[in-house]
Design a protein around this motif. Structure first.
Motif, mmCIF file in Angstrom:
data_model
loop_
_atom_site.group_PDB
_atom_site.id
_atom_site.type_symbol
_atom_site.label_atom_id
_atom_site.label_comp_id
_atom_site.label_asym_id
_atom_site.label_seq_id
_atom_site.Cartn_x
_atom_site.Cartn_y
_atom_site.Cartn_z
ATOM 1 N N GLU A 68 10.539 -4.310 -5.771
ATOM 2 C CA GLU A 68 9.755 -3.999 -6.956
ATOM 3 C C GLU A 68 8.721 -2.953 -6.563
ATOM 4 O O GLU A 68 7.878 -3.194 -5.696
ATOM 5 N N TYR A 69 8.793 -1.797 -7.179
ATOM 6 C CA TYR A 69 7.940 -0.664 -6.820
ATOM 7 C C TYR A 69 6.526 -0.897 -7.348
ATOM 8 O O TYR A 69 6.326 -1.287 -8.497
ATOM 9 N N LYS A 70 5.516 -0.619 -6.494
ATOM 10 C CA LYS A 70 4.120 -0.875 -6.838
ATOM 11 C C LYS A 70 3.336 0.400 -7.143
ATOM 12 O O LYS A 70 2.104 0.363 -7.165
ATOM 13 N N GLY A 71 4.017 1.498 -7.360
ATOM 14 C CA GLY A 71 3.315 2.737 -7.688
ATOM 15 C C GLY A 71 3.212 3.707 -6.552
ATOM 16 O O GLY A 71 3.036 4.912 -6.765
ATOM 17 N N SER A 72 3.290 3.232 -5.317
ATOM 18 C CA SER A 72 3.369 4.090 -4.136
ATOM 19 C C SER A 72 4.160 3.333 -3.084
ATOM 20 O O SER A 72 4.193 2.094 -3.087
ATOM 21 N N TRP A 73 4.771 4.062 -2.164
ATOM 22 C CA TRP A 73 5.602 3.399 -1.166
ATOM 23 C C TRP A 73 4.758 2.668 -0.127
ATOM 24 O O TRP A 73 5.161 1.626 0.389
ATOM 25 N N LYS A 74 3.584 3.207 0.175
ATOM 26 C CA LYS A 74 2.716 2.506 1.129
ATOM 27 C C LYS A 74 2.272 1.169 0.553
ATOM 28 O O LYS A 74 2.334 0.122 1.217
ATOM 29 N N LYS A 75 1.842 1.186 -0.686
ATOM 30 C CA LYS A 75 1.401 -0.057 -1.325
ATOM 31 C C LYS A 75 2.556 -1.045 -1.440
ATOM 32 O O LYS A 75 2.393 -2.249 -1.209
ATOM 33 N N THR A 76 3.738 -0.540 -1.803
ATOM 34 C CA THR A 76 4.906 -1.410 -1.931
ATOM 35 C C THR A 76 5.264 -2.050 -0.604
ATOM 36 O O THR A 76 5.543 -3.257 -0.526
ATOM 37 N N THR A 77 5.228 -1.258 0.473
ATOM 38 C CA THR A 77 5.586 -1.774 1.796
ATOM 39 C C THR A 77 4.605 -2.832 2.260
ATOM 40 O O THR A 77 4.995 -3.935 2.672
ATOM 41 N N LEU A 78 3.314 -2.524 2.185
ATOM 42 C CA LEU A 78 2.321 -3.470 2.669
ATOM 43 C C LEU A 78 2.280 -4.727 1.823
ATOM 44 O O LEU A 78 2.021 -5.828 2.333
ATOM 45 N N SER A 79 2.557 -4.594 0.538
ATOM 46 C CA SER A 79 2.614 -5.776 -0.326
ATOM 47 C C SER A 79 3.790 -6.658 0.042
ATOM 48 O O SER A 79 3.676 -7.894 0.092
ATOM 49 N N ARG A 80 4.951 -6.035 0.316
ATOM 50 C CA ARG A 80 6.132 -6.825 0.670
ATOM 51 C C ARG A 80 5.938 -7.541 1.997
ATOM 52 O O ARG A 80 6.455 -8.637 2.201
ATOM 53 N N LEU A 81 5.173 -6.909 2.908
ATOM 54 C CA LEU A 81 4.938 -7.507 4.215
ATOM 55 C C LEU A 81 3.732 -8.424 4.229
ATOM 56 O O LEU A 81 3.443 -9.068 5.236
ATOM 57 N N GLY A 82 3.000 -8.462 3.101
ATOM 58 C CA GLY A 82 1.814 -9.299 3.031
ATOM 59 C C GLY A 82 0.684 -8.817 3.910
ATOM 60 O O GLY A 82 -0.153 -9.613 4.350
ATOM 61 N N LEU A 83 0.641 -7.508 4.171
ATOM 62 C CA LEU A 83 -0.376 -6.955 5.066
ATOM 63 C C LEU A 83 -1.639 -6.523 4.339
ATOM 64 O O LEU A 83 -2.656 -6.241 4.971
ATOM 65 N N CYS A 84 -1.577 -6.435 3.003
ATOM 66 C CA CYS A 84 -2.748 -5.996 2.265
ATOM 67 C C CYS A 84 -2.664 -6.530 0.844
ATOM 68 O O CYS A 84 -1.636 -6.384 0.196
ATOM 69 N N PRO A 85 -3.720 -7.151 0.333
ATOM 70 C CA PRO A 85 -3.695 -7.661 -1.053
ATOM 71 C C PRO A 85 -3.621 -6.526 -2.058
ATOM 72 O O PRO A 85 -4.156 -5.443 -1.839
ATOM 73 N N GLU A 86 -2.956 -6.782 -3.187
ATOM 74 C CA GLU A 86 -2.719 -5.739 -4.173
ATOM 75 C C GLU A 86 -4.007 -5.239 -4.811
ATOM 76 O O GLU A 86 -4.105 -4.097 -5.229
ATOM 77 N N ASN A 87 -5.024 -6.100 -4.904
ATOM 78 C CA ASN A 87 -6.253 -5.693 -5.571
ATOM 79 C C ASN A 87 -7.287 -5.110 -4.621
ATOM 80 O O ASN A 87 -8.456 -4.974 -4.963
ATOM 81 N N ASP A 88 -6.874 -4.765 -3.416
ATOM 82 C CA ASP A 88 -7.784 -4.175 -2.441
ATOM 83 C C ASP A 88 -8.309 -2.837 -2.969
ATOM 84 O O ASP A 88 -7.540 -1.959 -3.344
ATOM 85 N N GLU A 89 -9.626 -2.676 -2.963
ATOM 86 C CA GLU A 89 -10.222 -1.460 -3.498
ATOM 87 C C GLU A 89 -9.867 -0.229 -2.671
ATOM 88 O O GLU A 89 -9.955 0.901 -3.153
ATOM 89 N N ASN A 90 -9.474 -0.415 -1.424
ATOM 90 C CA ASN A 90 -9.171 0.736 -0.576
ATOM 91 C C ASN A 90 -7.992 1.546 -1.101
ATOM 92 O O ASN A 90 -7.825 2.709 -0.754
ATOM 93 N N TRP A 91 -7.152 0.906 -1.955
ATOM 94 C CA TRP A 91 -6.028 1.652 -2.525
ATOM 95 C C TRP A 91 -6.541 2.830 -3.361
ATOM 96 O O TRP A 91 -5.861 3.825 -3.512
#
Length: 947
Positions: A68-91
């Protein structure tokens, strides 16, 4: 390369600044996501390189599974791996740096955002027709050239229903397969894919290319039909699960497409566009497009194509091609169907969002080419795709004289010595009329090609077949459209079901399975033993085994070819010894195996065949001079039987693989039907009597006494023992040695099966297996003495195609329907077991494994019924009590543990069957869980046998 800046690059990269950006990006791509995140903190330039979307797209696709695409590939990858929460302001806080520029990164960015709305033009290179009569199509285009047909799909419901909006409404929740350069299978729900298309800016966007859409969305099949010009398809006679992938649903956005390729197996294809526009480029067979490299593996003929993306080729390669080197081109519009003949190179670029359907097929025009592509070897495969560039001596000259467009970053820097690399550059001369010559050795072919035009004519291409490569004993290319077994079954079915095309089918079978050679052998064997000659219906081999087998007038004639001559000789010798033992022991098994009529060797010498009868006793003159056996051993009753096979193996004997000598055996055909062919029309209740009968027959096999063990001759293989403890009994040394050898590289062994085994289990394999495999068959009693079980004769290949059963009658002429067959449980006990050429000695569990996984398909009730009739202990020694008392508290005593170890170290992909039968086991996190689930019934049976 780098543009001049204010020095940020050198300051940020230090000593790494000497590397071009494409190399740095390639290095970063080798790192796991967590390390890429750390590297991004090192400097500003590393931050830029580590935040490139193509990099994170690659990382994301390597994970596999639902996406499921999250708008960018970096965000999608880290979300799938559980390495960064989706609501992190750093995005929301990207960093920017001045004073750095990169032409390499800019070009990649440009390809990601370029628009293709005005990119099409059509000079009419590909001919257009409204429609054609079948005869017109065959005479003008089939096997000759591409054509665009504008009215074939006018009546399809798909013309109006297959819009992105309607498809999303009807199938939005359905997951479809994604075609992308990733080793993992990717799926996306259609609604998620449509959302991705609207958000993405990828150079090579994800592309729905689903060959299983008929299973996930069967209603789509009702919206189109195969056009009348393409309805002949020889693959249709195969069962659906046997035939190679042949139809695809294709959905893709602007910039997506299919890079340069030749359709698999040299099949032809049609492609109908339902919405959007596609740009096509095509080259004739043998003409490697500029910027494309063909790799041909010398060992198995595997062909790999290295090519830029479709968009990259159009933007960076195409503009530099001279006019005379440009491809045939066309822009395909909605409702149009393009036909791509066998062997034609083609590249497709979607100019806007498109929906299409395509199918590959085999017909009379390309049948021989498809058969040629199946044949073992690499020369003909390379020539079929790369033309005369694949001929040694021509490729170097051509590449030097006509250098290709620079392809920095696309070609492998170095290659295996076993691989040929063929780079396209110039248009090859083609000719429809050449002077064909008969097949001969490749060296003479090369010499005759100095002034030869390339032709995609089957007679020309077949000159490059490696005549020393034998279909039944050579490595089969992993990219073949059909596996070896399926190919033999396919040709046999064609022979039976299409008698009016037998001349064509015979030519194809000669190319694919050397049927002309085996038929000549068959005729000589029949003549030697005064057997009736084969009829027209009996000219092709039967069955799917690894040796040519013919049925002639109720006799089965088997020619041993598997594994080469040394392996075959021991196969026949062991089988003859086994049959002799059955006669002498009076075993009831004799009534359930074929009756031997004749056996011997067939030798081809001085252009004639000569038969040498042999009953397995002694060594015939045709072989004696090749075998380094001492006289005392050679005078044994069956010198090439079981113990010779176990002791010598094959490594200690001279290479005889190219000697034109073939062992053979003639047996009486048993009554009944091969279980593999009728199992799907039988109920579980019907099969229960079969399981019970198999228990009795396997008991009879495993109770047979072993022949007296002979001492290993001095000239034998003294390296076969690979055990830490020299106390292993001689009867077990070959098995233990083999298992220990495989255990040393168990991770690699399991990884060789691709995605068959979950990675988490591969990592735990070494810890699960014993340090030395001899502990599986060597046990210590309470008093410290060693106890050994007694090995048994092992069939080694108890599969559903080696079992014949009686008691099945066809009650109607409908065929293939369950209602048309009736099983008689009383007669189901009359079974026959065939093919004893792989006989060995070892643990009886080695026979139960294929029985449970292949014959019973994992059904525990059938295994339980088998064991009820089998009745033997799973470990037998001089005293059953000694065995079980000594090992009761050890994991090595568990039958389930031994069976699991054998599965893991099996030479075949047994675990592929395991994880295919029980898909839920792919979520298992330990081998103990897998063991208990599959083989727990063996432990319960073992306990019931304990005194």
């Amino acid at each position: 390369m780098e543009a001049a800046g204010d020095g940020r690059r050198e300051a940020a990269l230090g000593a790494l600044a000497v590397l071009p950006d494409e190399v740095l990006c390639a290095v970063v791509d080798l790192l796991p996501p967590a390390d890429i995140g750390r590297l991004a903190c090192v400097s500003s330039v590393m931050y830029i390189l580590c935040n490139e979307e193509p990099l994170w797209m690659s990382k994301c696709l390597s994970i596999g599974g639902p996406l499921e695409y999250k708008g960018s590939w970096k965000k999608t990858t880290l979300s799938r791996l559980g390495l960064c929460p989706e609501n992190d302001e750093n995005w929301q806080k990207p960093r920017q740096f001045d004073g750095f520029s990169s032409l390499y990164l800019y070009r990649r960015w440009y390809r990601c955002f370029t628009s293709l709305s005005s990119f099409s033009f059509d000079d009419g290179h590909v001919e257009r027709e409204d429609d054609l009569l079948l005869d017109q199509f065959r005479s003008q285009y089939d096997g000759k050239g591409p054509v665009l047909l504008t009215k074939l799909a006018e009546t399809w419901p798909a013309r109006t229903k297959w819009t992105l909006q309607q498809l999303t409404k009807d199938f939005g929740e359905v997951p479809f397969r994604i075609s992308q350069r990733s080793p993992q299978k990717i799926t996306m729900k259609l609604k998620d894919y449509v959302s991705y298309m609207e958000l993405q800016h990828d150079e090579d966007p994800l592309y729905i290319f689903d060959d299983k859409f008929a299973e996930s969305a069967p209603a789509l099949l009702e919206d189109y039909s195969v056009p009348h010009l393409f309805q002949e398809d020889f693959f249709e006679i195969l069962d659906y699960d046997q035939r190679p992938a042949f139809r695809w649903l294709i959905i893709g956005p602007e910039r997506s497409g299919a890079s340069w390729h030749v359709d698999p197996g040299l099949t032809s294809a049609w492609n109908t566009l339902l919405c959007g526009r596609k740009r096509w480029a095509l080259y004739p067979p043998g003409r490697v497009p500029g910027g494309v490299t063909v790799h041909v593996n010398d060992e198995d003929g595997d062909v790999d194509i290295e090519t830029p993306t479709s968009l990259q080729w159009w933007l960076d390669i195409y503009p530099h091609l001279p006019e005379h080197e440009k491809p045939l081109e066309c822009t395909q519009l909605p409702g149009e169907t393009i036909f791509v003949p066998s062997g034609w190179w083609h590249c497709v670029l979607n100019l806007e969002t498109t929906v299409a359907v395509t199918q590959n097929f085999v017909n009379q025009s390309n049948f021989q080419h498809v058969c040629l592509d199946m044949a073992p070897g690499h020369r003909h495969k390379g020539v079929c795709r790369a033309g005369l560039l694949a001929v040694p001596g021509n490729s170097v000259k051509d590449n030097e004289s006509h250098p290709s467009v620079p392809m920095s970053g696309w070609n492998h820097p170095d290659m295996s010595r076993k691989e040929k690399r063929l780079k396209g550059s110039e248009p090859l001369r083609t000719s429809d009329s050449i002077n064909h010559c008969s097949a001969f050795e490749f060296s003479s072919v090369q010499g005759s090609l100095e002034n030869q035009d390339f032709s995609y004519d089957i007679d020309f291409l077949s000159q490059f077949l490696e005549k020393e490569k034998d279909h039944y004993s050579s490595i089969w290319s992993p990219t073949n459209s059909l596996g070896q077994r399926e190919a033999r079954e396919w040709l046999r079915r064609l022979w039976v079901l299409k008698p009016d095309l037998r001349e064509l089918i015979w030519k194809g079978a000669c190319l694919a399975i050397n049927v002309d050679k085996w038929y000549s052998c068959l005729e000589e064997i029949c003549a030697c033993h005064s057997l009736p000659g084969p009829t027209e219906d009996e000219k092709l081999p039967v069955g799917t085994g690894s040796n040519p087998v013919f049925i002639v007038s109720g006799n089965v004639i088997k020619i041993y070819a598997e594994g080469g001559l040394v392996y075959s000789v021991h196969g026949l010798g062991t089988e003859l010894e086994f049959y002799d033992l059955l006669q002498k022991s009076g075993s009831p098994l004799i009534n359930h195996i074929p009756e031997i009529i004749a056996s011997g060797f067939l030798e081809y010498k001085d252009d004639i065949y000569r038969t040498v009868p042999w009953d397995g006793k002694g060594i015939p003159d045709v072989l004696a001079k090749h075998y380094p056996l001492e006289v005392s051993y050679a005078n044994n009753c069956f010198p090439l039987g079981l113990w010779s096979k176990q002791s010598f193996g094959t490594s200690s004997l001279p290479d005889m693989s190219n000697r034109p000598i073939w062992p053979y055996m003639v047996t009486r055909k048993c009554k009944g039907d091969i279980f593999a062919r009728i199992r799907d029309v039988l109920s579980k209740t019907d099969i229960l009597p079969l399981a019970s009968s198999l228990g009795v027959q396997m008991r009879n096999i495993h109770l047979l006494p072993l022949p007296h063990i002979e001492p290993v001759p001095k000239s034998g293989n003294n390296d076969v023992i690979d055990c830490d403890n020299a106390t292993v009994l001689p009867e077990w040394k070959h098995l233990v040695s083999t298992l220990n050898r495989r255990k040393k590289s168990v991770k690699k062994h399991l990884a060789n099966w691709g995605n068959s085994v979950p990675q988490v289990l591969i990592e735990k394999a070494e810890g699960y297996l014993p340090h030395n495999m001899d502990v599986l068959i060597k046990f210590a009693k309470d008093d410290g003495d060693l106890v050994y079980p007694i090995p048994s004769w092992i069939h080694s290949d108890i599969m559903d195609d080696n079992i014949l059963i009686e008691g099945i009658t066809e009650t109607s002429c409908l065929g293939n329907s369950k209602e048309s067959y009736k099983a008689d449980p009383e007669k189901m006990n009359a079974i026959h077991i065939i093919d004893f050429s792989d006989l060995s000695i070892g643990d009886p569990l080695c026979d139960i494994i294929p029985l449970h996984l292949d014959v019973f398909r994992g059904d525990t009730d059938l295994l339980r019924e088998f064991l009820r009739s089998y009745q033997l202990p799973l470990l037998r020694g001089e005293s059953n009590t000694d065995i079980y008392k000594s090992v009761r508290n050890s994991k090595f005593s568990r039958a389930s543990y031994r069976a699991m170890c054998y599965c893991m170290l099996h030479e075949d992909n047994v675990l592929g069957a395991v994880f295919s039968l029980w898909k839920e086991l792919r979520a298992a996190t330990s081998w103990e869980d897998v063991e208990s689930f599959i083989w727990g019934e063996l432990n319960r049976y073992q306990e019931s046998c304990t005194p």
